[in-house]
Design an enzyme around this catalytic site. Structure first.
Site, PDB file in Angstrom:
ATOM      1  N   CYS A  54       0.814  -1.221   0.000  1.00  0.00           N
ATOM      2  CA  CYS A  54       0.000   0.000   0.000  1.00  0.00           C
ATOM      3  C   CYS A  54       0.845   1.268   0.000  1.00  0.00           C
ATOM      4  O   CYS A  54       0.552   2.221  -0.733  1.00  0.00           O
ATOM      5  CB  CYS A  54      -0.948  -0.009   1.197  1.00  0.00           C
ATOM      6  SG  CYS A  54      -0.138  -0.307   2.794  1.00  0.00           S
ATOM      7  N   HIS A 102      -3.089   6.420   4.780  1.00  0.00           N
ATOM      8  CA  HIS A 102      -1.666   6.590   5.081  1.00  0.00           C
ATOM      9  C   HIS A 102      -1.175   7.943   4.569  1.00  0.00           C
ATOM     10  O   HIS A 102      -1.647   8.449   3.544  1.00  0.00           O
ATOM     11  CB  HIS A 102      -0.833   5.507   4.397  1.00  0.00           C
ATOM     12  CG  HIS A 102      -1.019   4.130   4.960  1.00  0.00           C
ATOM     13  ND1 HIS A 102      -1.706   3.871   6.111  1.00  0.00           N
ATOM     14  CD2 HIS A 102      -0.559   2.918   4.506  1.00  0.00           C
ATOM     15  CE1 HIS A 102      -1.683   2.556   6.359  1.00  0.00           C
ATOM     16  NE2 HIS A 102      -1.004   1.965   5.398  1.00  0.00           N
TER      17      HIS A 102
END
Length: 333
Positions: A129, A242
């Protein structure tokens, strides 16, 4: 396309169901697979209830399936890959099992879409990711002038460790507010009111596996073996999405204005860079969104060919489910 999801009950599996629906993906049939714990559960998709089948119960279960999204961990991917691909199914794998295999493409559609069509084992790997959102942001700069060096510090949400980790963060806050001791199971330390500079296990040169993934995967995706990448990955008490602080050094000087124009025009990127009005990407506002958001773009005071910027993206969405569905859409086209 005839679609299967392996790991349907997990956070990414559930997000895949939402993304397939939201993206209006052309699904002819959908089958769900899982472990003993999730087999028998039913999930709604486009008005129908679909029951989760036990993975491995029928070795020919994937006959007739065009694409299988697999998000059940590296060990499951390795164990069942041959079974899943035996009859021509393309396996889009969200684990780390095959990412660095020479005969498995590692694909981010905004960056290296052509690689998806060279999959001799019928396996396409979804990158980590943190790598996905970084290379989407790096690519516009790399097109202006080749990127030679990247330093990145990540600020990774609890979602990166799964649904149970998100629940643990919520429970820790509840326990601490009630005067109880916080229970720690999913992280190395208490995450509530804390930051943890430790994601995954430590390995080569005292870098964690998460940091090494960013190092090696970026080179492979961008076809740039000479590109140097150094990462420090940190878990922060954020639920979802994130963030990354990125320092890049390019072959020639790239101005801030050039960079802004490139980000604004890049597929999959949204420019959010208006410091006069305190506009910059933040995970609180961007959870559940598709793009990679970029802001705080400025020259690097320590490098005449350097730029600094900040980017935020939803780890479960673009960092996993959406990227996988975009790969499948490439194949469908």
């Amino acid at each position: 396309m005839n679609i299967a999801i392996v790991g349907a009950s997990g956070a990414v599996g559930q997000e895949l169901l939402k993304v397939l629906d939201r993206q209006d993906f052309p699904v002819s049939s959908l089958r769900l697979f899982g472990s003993n714990r999730s087999a028998g559960r039913k999930y709604s998709y486009r008005g129908s209830d679909i029951e989760v089948e036990l993975l491995g119960a029928d070795r020919n279960a994937f006959r007739g399936i065009d694409v299988a999204f697999v998000s059940a961990g590296a060990s499951t991917s390795r164990e069942y890959a041959d079974m899943i691909t035996a009859h021509g199914t393309v396996m889009i794998d969200n684990s780390s099992a095959f990412r660095m295999d020479r005969d498995v493409p590692l694909v981010v559609p905004e960056v290296n879409p052509q690689d998806a069509f060279n999959a001799p084992r019928n396996i396409i790997a979804n990158p980590n990711c943190t790598t996905i959102q970084m290379v989407v942001a790096l690519n516009p700069i790399h097109r202006l002038s080749p990127v030679r060096r990247v330093h990145v510090a990540t600020y990774q949400a609890a979602s990166g460790a799964g649904a149970a980790a998100m629940d643990e963060l919520v429970q820790q806050h509840r326990d601490l507010a009630a005067g109880r001791e916080a229970v720690v199971e999913r992280f190395a330390h208490q995450l509530a009111y804390n930051v943890i500079p430790h994601i995954d296990i430590f390995g080569q040169d005292d870098y964690t596996k998460e940091e090494l993934k960013m190092h090696f995967e970026t080179k492979k995706i961008m076809h740039a073996p000479e590109l140097e990448v150094s990462a420090t990955c940190v878990r922060v008490p954020v639920m979802r999405a994130h963030s990354e602080a990125i320092w890049v050094s390019t072959e020639r000087h790239v101005s801030v204005d050039e960079a802004r124009e490139a980000f604004a025009a890049a597929p999959g990127v949204v420019l959010a860079d208006d410091i006069a009005n305190n506009v910059y990407p933040m995970p609180l506002e961007l959870a559940g969104c598709d793009p990679v958001y970029v802001g705080r773009i400025r020259r690097d005071l320590a490098d005449p060919n350097g730029l600094n910027f900040w980017c935020v993206s939803d780890q479960i969405r673009k960092g996993a489910a959406l990227n996988a569905v975009q790969i499948a859409r490439l194949l469908n086209k």
